[in-house]
Design an enzyme around this catalytic site. Sequence first.
Site, PDB file in Angstrom:
ATOM      1  N   ARG A  34       0.820  -1.219   0.000  1.00 10.51           N
ATOM      2  CA  ARG A  34       0.000   0.000   0.000  1.00 10.51           C
ATOM      3  C   ARG A  34       0.851   1.264   0.000  1.00 10.51           C
ATOM      4  O   ARG A  34       0.453   2.272  -0.592  1.00 10.51           O
ATOM      5  CB  ARG A  34      -0.950  -0.022   1.191  1.00 10.51           C
ATOM      6  CG  ARG A  34      -2.050  -1.032   0.958  1.00 10.51           C
ATOM      7  CD  ARG A  34      -2.991  -1.122   2.107  1.00 10.51           C
ATOM      8  NE  ARG A  34      -4.240  -1.757   1.682  1.00 10.51           N
ATOM      9  CZ  ARG A  34      -5.101  -2.298   2.500  1.00 10.51           C
ATOM     10  NH1 ARG A  34      -4.889  -2.283   3.789  1.00 10.51           N
ATOM     11  NH2 ARG A  34      -6.199  -2.843   2.033  1.00 10.51           N
ATOM     12  N   LYS A 217     -15.671 -17.008   4.810  1.00 11.58           N
ATOM     13  CA  LYS A 217     -17.124 -17.128   4.946  1.00 11.58           C
ATOM     14  C   LYS A 217     -17.873 -16.782   3.667  1.00 11.58           C
ATOM     15  O   LYS A 217     -17.468 -15.901   2.922  1.00 11.58           O
ATOM     16  CB  LYS A 217     -17.614 -16.152   6.015  1.00 11.58           C
ATOM     17  CG  LYS A 217     -17.110 -16.460   7.390  1.00 11.58           C
ATOM     18  CD  LYS A 217     -17.677 -15.416   8.308  1.00 11.58           C
ATOM     19  CE  LYS A 217     -17.045 -15.467   9.677  1.00 11.58           C
ATOM     20  NZ  LYS A 217     -17.221 -14.174  10.345  1.00 11.58           N
ATOM     21  N   GLY A 373      -6.760  -8.009   0.543  1.00 10.92           N
ATOM     22  CA  GLY A 373      -5.472  -8.165   1.225  1.00 10.92           C
ATOM     23  C   GLY A 373      -4.910  -9.564   1.169  1.00 10.92           C
ATOM     24  O   GLY A 373      -3.718  -9.760   0.892  1.00 10.92           O
ATOM     25  N   GLY A 396     -12.737  -4.514  -0.034  1.00  8.08           N
ATOM     26  CA  GLY A 396     -14.160  -4.146  -0.085  1.00  8.08           C
ATOM     27  C   GLY A 396     -14.450  -3.142  -1.188  1.00  8.08           C
ATOM     28  O   GLY A 396     -15.459  -3.249  -1.890  1.00  8.08           O
TER      29      GLY A 396
HETATM   30  P1  AMP Z   1     -11.779 -13.425   4.398  1.00  3.10           P
HETATM   31  O1  AMP Z   1     -11.331 -12.399   5.406  1.00  3.10           O
HETATM   32  O2  AMP Z   1     -13.183 -13.862   4.550  1.00  3.10           O
HETATM   33  O3  AMP Z   1     -11.405 -13.057   2.989  1.00  3.10           O
HETATM   34  O4  AMP Z   1     -10.954 -14.734   4.749  1.00  3.10           O
HETATM   35  C1  AMP Z   1      -9.565 -14.817   4.699  1.00  3.10           C
HETATM   36  C2  AMP Z   1      -9.137 -15.833   5.706  1.00  3.10           C
HETATM   37  O5  AMP Z   1      -9.810 -17.054   5.452  1.00  3.10           O
HETATM   38  C3  AMP Z   1      -7.666 -16.154   5.660  1.00  3.10           C
HETATM   39  O6  AMP Z   1      -7.057 -15.645   6.817  1.00  3.10           O
HETATM   40  C4  AMP Z   1      -7.631 -17.684   5.627  1.00  3.10           C
HETATM   41  O7  AMP Z   1      -6.713 -18.209   6.561  1.00  3.10           O
HETATM   42  C5  AMP Z   1      -9.040 -18.070   6.012  1.00  3.10           C
HETATM   43  N1  AMP Z   1      -9.431 -19.372   5.503  1.00  3.10           N
HETATM   44  C6  AMP Z   1      -9.415 -19.816   4.240  1.00  3.10           C
HETATM   45  N2  AMP Z   1      -9.785 -21.106   4.164  1.00  3.10           N
HETATM   46  C7  AMP Z   1     -10.055 -21.503   5.422  1.00  3.10           C
HETATM   47  C8  AMP Z   1     -10.470 -22.731   5.996  1.00  3.10           C
HETATM   48  N3  AMP Z   1     -10.687 -23.807   5.237  1.00  3.10           N
HETATM   49  N4  AMP Z   1     -10.640 -22.784   7.324  1.00  3.10           N
HETATM   50  C9  AMP Z   1     -10.424 -21.689   8.078  1.00  3.10           C
HETATM   51  N5  AMP Z   1     -10.036 -20.498   7.595  1.00  3.10           N
HETATM   52  C10 AMP Z   1      -9.844 -20.401   6.284  1.00  3.10           C
END
Ligand code: AMP
Length: 416
Positions: A34, A217, A373, A396
């Site tokens: 950044r 999620k 990120g 976002g």
């Molecule tokens: P987000 O902030 O929703 O984009 O999610 C990013 C995070 O999702 C990263 O820190 C990853 O470590 C986590 N992540 C990805 N796959 C998994 C998984 N199977 N179980 C738990 N965390 C996950």
Amino acid sequence: MTIKDYKFAGKKAIVRVDFNVPLDENGKITDDTRIRGALPTLKHILDEGGALIIMSHMGKPKGKVQAKFSLSQIKEAVAEALGRPVQFAEDCAKAQAQAAALKPGEVLLLENLRFYPEEEGKPVGIEKEDPAYESAKKEMKARQKEFAKTLASYADCYVMDAFGTAHRKHASTAVIADYFDADNKMLGFLMEKEVAAVDAILKDIKRPFVAIMGGSKVSSKIGIIENLLGKVDKLILCGGMTYTFAKAHGGEIGGSIVELDKLDVALGVEELAKKNGVELVLAPDAICADSFSNDANKKVFPSNAIPEGWEGLDAGPEAQKNFAKAIKGAKTILWNGPAGVFEFDNFCDGSRAIGNAIAEATAEGAFSLIGGGDSVACVNKFGLADKVSYISTGGGALLEAIEGKVLPGVAAIKGE
Ligand code: AMP
């Protein structure tokens, strides 16, 4: 006004950048993407004979002064990047004297804007349900205007270059623009580039268009997923959301991350994909761990048959092959969110497979846009940064722009 046309000589420019960089426990920057992203704008202003007042937020201090979110921690890194000393204003709302004393070529970095609740303009310490909330909100909006006016008073012109927060209508990203006339406010080079990259994705799409959405999620990405289902030819859904889809079909997912209240959302996504003729690519297998750690024991299971005591932390070998196959031959690619817990070296192969496939498709002529990120961190971790077309500094903001929303940070300048 455009940054190229503006005459900065002898002028003071207040520039909103996104210096919300990740720091380790010792306050050391772990990824300076950044800061590097803002340099063309900052250097241009200095080279043209202007003085710089740099403002940014860092983290979520919730309107309170918190040392761990102080931008003083990155002052030296900014000075090094600019090749000149940087002064620091410990109170961003009381920097009048320091700003007034700035000479051409000098740089003043303001302390974290979000130490003031006025920056975000949301009332603090009062719940939405409280009957007094509306009047508190009104009062805070008035205070936000005053705060923005103070910031504006430091400079002759305003440059908005913080794409990462351009989807927020904050004092420094949008409200401040009201205090400059059209000839004295403009987007920075980074914003111009980001907006052009989004245009490349949205206008005149070269097909096939493949999007890869990962992360933890489905709930936080559902808006963009539904939107993309109206645009893409193939959608790869990976990462933690895999298990919500598996569960929705009655699968066994052991201790994998899941959103039990979103099973219907997952089924709805599948239905919409079918209706729109979009090929949905989910992971048929998972690399599982017997604990949430890099050193856990590893075993591959089908994503819908993970025994108790195991949790899916990465896309399995079959999934990796499917993802690579889906990406091959794409002409437009969007990647947001990792395919697994890529922070653990033993569980980053799924994300690496995606990164490699994107790099190959890019070499064959695809336009690839990486945003958010974590996917940016992935691309950097795998050494693929110069093998993709564009790395966005926005998460976002990028997704909202791709959804077709006008970003407040852009609207404030262009009056759209
Ligand atoms: P987000 O902030 O929703 O984009 O999610 C990013 C995070 O999702 C990263 O820190 C990853 O470590 C986590 N992540 C990805 N796959 C998994 C998984 N199977 N179980 C738990 N965390 C996950």
